[in-house]
Design an enzyme around this catalytic site. Structure first.
Site, PDB file in Angstrom:
ATOM      1  CB  SER A  22      -0.936   0.011   1.222  1.00  0.00           C
ATOM      2  OG  SER A  22      -0.205  -0.145   2.412  1.00  0.00           O
ATOM      3  CG  ASN A 109      -4.294  -4.802  12.575  1.00  0.00           C
ATOM      4  OD1 ASN A 109      -3.633  -4.698  11.546  1.00  0.00           O
ATOM      5  ND2 ASN A 109      -4.762  -5.958  13.013  1.00  0.00           N
ATOM      6  CB  THR A 154     -40.369  26.415  -9.118  1.00  0.00           C
ATOM      7  OG1 THR A 154     -41.508  26.873  -9.838  1.00  0.00           O
ATOM      8  CG2 THR A 154     -40.200  27.266  -7.862  1.00  0.00           C
ATOM      9  CG  HIS A 155     -41.478  23.022 -11.848  1.00  0.00           C
ATOM     10  ND1 HIS A 155     -41.656  21.705 -11.517  1.00  0.00           N
ATOM     11  CD2 HIS A 155     -42.178  23.743 -10.925  1.00  0.00           C
ATOM     12  CE1 HIS A 155     -42.452  21.626 -10.447  1.00  0.00           C
ATOM     13  NE2 HIS A 155     -42.769  22.855 -10.073  1.00  0.00           N
ATOM     14  CB  SER A 276     -14.558  24.956 -29.725  1.00  0.00           C
ATOM     15  OG  SER A 276     -14.578  24.181 -30.907  1.00  0.00           O
ATOM     16  CE  LYS A 282     -19.578  26.295 -27.882  1.00  0.00           C
ATOM     17  NZ  LYS A 282     -19.566  24.857 -28.136  1.00  0.00           N
ATOM     18  CD  GLU A 289     -19.335  22.010 -19.915  1.00  0.00           C
ATOM     19  OE1 GLU A 289     -18.554  21.224 -20.473  1.00  0.00           O
ATOM     20  OE2 GLU A 289     -19.919  22.920 -20.517  1.00  0.00           O
ATOM     21  CE1 TYR A 316      -6.499  -3.246   8.576  1.00  0.00           C
ATOM     22  CE2 TYR A 316      -5.653  -5.462   8.242  1.00  0.00           C
ATOM     23  CZ  TYR A 316      -5.771  -4.155   7.836  1.00  0.00           C
ATOM     24  OH  TYR A 316      -5.165  -3.744   6.677  1.00  0.00           O
TER      25      TYR A 316
END
Ligand code: ARG
Length: 456
Positions: A22, A109, A154-155, A276, A282, A289, A316
């Site tokens: 690890s 542990n 709303t919506h 772009s 663009k 995003e 463990y």
């Protein structure tokens, strides 16, 4: 060399060794591993479990190892099984047999359980700082725009008038809860499991509270089996981080919409936008995003650990080694998202006129028109219906409530007078929403000032 030679006649198969190891990810807990070992060795000396002189030697050498790692004079051996093996091996290399006494009355542990707690406590502080800074940016932006009228939705349909400052302060409220959740996680995280041993405690006369005190933790775990197998603190933090990502993702989605030509409520600075490769016109909100997209990673990290933990018997089990990559990724992702989002928002230009124009076109003062009739004595349900008829009429005639002539109002309900136009004026509609927590500029300023008092 692993720490567990003796019983074995062969060394681990090469590929299996990589699979089992690890260190590639737990190397980031080196500082915390050393800190935990310093506290443990100090306690062993104080309790005369090892000689005070040996404890002093261990503590001094661990300090040097930490300094050498920090300066780059020492680098972590990536062939070691894990960070605990590396630190103990390096210590023994430096001070010989005294180094071999460090692991008295301890198991990896309880050691790893402590390291992860210490590491995540440090990360909680970084998260708190980054989120606090983000809230400050939001509050400053809200102050600049506390009276910028925009449509509330709303919506995703224009609904009632609010201000941009009010809208931003909703995110400040969410992030304040996030800060609270992190602070709450820390309470249960700041507990020392050392002394739990492998699973059944130890026979040595440890002073567990003293170790906790040395580490700045407020207490010790109460059951040795739970001490080594509890990962709730990581799950709680990842739950809190997932909720943060829900908030950031919703905010990112709105930024993306507001940047579109259809909305054009804000414009991002060039330094936080991308272009772009084919479409020269663009300017894309890629950063927002990516934040929206990265939310899935953090939810996935939470699910990884929930799934790893759900079926393992006490105490463990090696499954638990899977905790680290998940929780590290969740923390790293949230930190980078918050630290990128804050300057993106700070440098964005708010297009108040466009917000105001959008607010004027969607009948968002219809509720206020109905309320006008209610103030004149009509029951709300009747006022609602009359206003609905007026909206339908406006749509037919290509008008707004502001431009519909008073005669038309009167045909629907004779309670309408000239003062209706004052009642449905957008600024008036916003200003009148003075209920605590409401969008009136006065309320928004109160909200802003309350947070500023807390944060600055
Ligand atoms: N690398 C291990 C982990 O992260 C450390 C604990 C190992 N303990 C053991 N008994 N194999 O969980």
């Amino acid at each position: 060399m692993p720490l567990w030679t003796g019983r074995f006649k062969k060394s681990l198969d090469k590929k299996t060794n990589d699979f089992n190891s690890s260190i590639s990810f737990d190397c980031r807990m080196a500082k915390q591993d050393i800190k935990g070992s310093v506290a443990h060795a100090t306690m062993l000396g104080k309790q005369n479990i090892i000689d005070k002189s040996e404890s002093d030697k261990i503590v001094a050498s661990l300090g040097e190892i930490a300094a050498d790692l920090e300066s780059g004079a020492l680098s972590i051996d990536m062939t070691a099984e894990d960070i605990h093996t590396f630190v103990e091996g390096e210590l023994t290399k430096r001070i010989g047999d005294s180094g071999k006494r460090l692991h008295t009355a301890r198991s990896r542990n309880d050691q790893v359980a402590l390291d992860l707690r210490l590491y995540l406590l440090d990360e909680c502080d970084k998260l708190t700082e980054a989120i606090t800074n983000f809230v400050k940016v939001i509050v400053a932006k809200a102050r600049e725009n506390y009276d910028a009228v925009m449509p509330g939705y709303t919506h995703l349909q224009r609904a009632q008038p609010i201000t941009f400052g009010h809208h931003l302060m909703a995110y400040a409220a969410m992030l304040m809860r996030d800060l609270d959740r992190i602070a709450d996680c820390k309470k249960r995280m700041a507990v020392s499991p050392l002394g739990s041993g492998a699973l059944a405690g130890t026979t040595y006369p440890l002073d567990r509270e003293y170790v906790a005190e040395l580490l700045g933790l407020h207490g010790v775990s109460t059951n040795s089996l739970d001490g080594v197998s509890d990962r709730d603190y990581a799950l709680e933090l990842m739950s809190a981080l997932s909720i943060i990502m829900v908030h950031l993702s919703r905010f990112a989605e709105e930024i993306i919409m507001w940047c579109s030509w259809e909305f054009k409520f804000i414009e991002l600075d060039d330094a936080f936008s991308t272009g772009s490769s084919i479409m020269p016109q663009k300017k894309n909100p890629d950063i927002a995003e990516l934040v929206r997209g990265k939310s899935g990673r953090v939810f996935g990290d939470l699910l990884t650990l929930l799934t790893a933990m759900k079926g393992i018997p006490l105490a463990y089990n090696k499954d638990m080694q899977e905790d680290k990559e998940a929780v590290f990724d969740a923390v790293d992702t949230v930190l980078i998202c918050v630290e990128t989002f804050a300057p993106m928002l700070e440098t964005a230009t708010v297009l108040r006129d466009n917000m105001r124009n959008a607010a004027a076109k969607g009948f968002i003062n219809a509720t206020d028109c109905a309320d006008y009739l209610v103030y004149k004595g009509l029951p709300f349900r009747d006022a609602y219906k009359a206003t609905g008829q007026l909206v339908a009429l406006c749509i037919d005639m290509g008008l707004t409530l502001e431009s519909l002539p008073l005669e038309e109002y009167k045909k629907v309900c004779d309670l309408f007078e000239e003062d209706v136009f004052e009642a449905i004026d957008l600024d008036v509609c916003v200003k009148k929403r003075t209920v605590k927590g409401g969008p009136s500029p006065e309320c928004v300023l109160n909200e802003i000032e309350a947070l500023e008092k807390l944060l600055f």
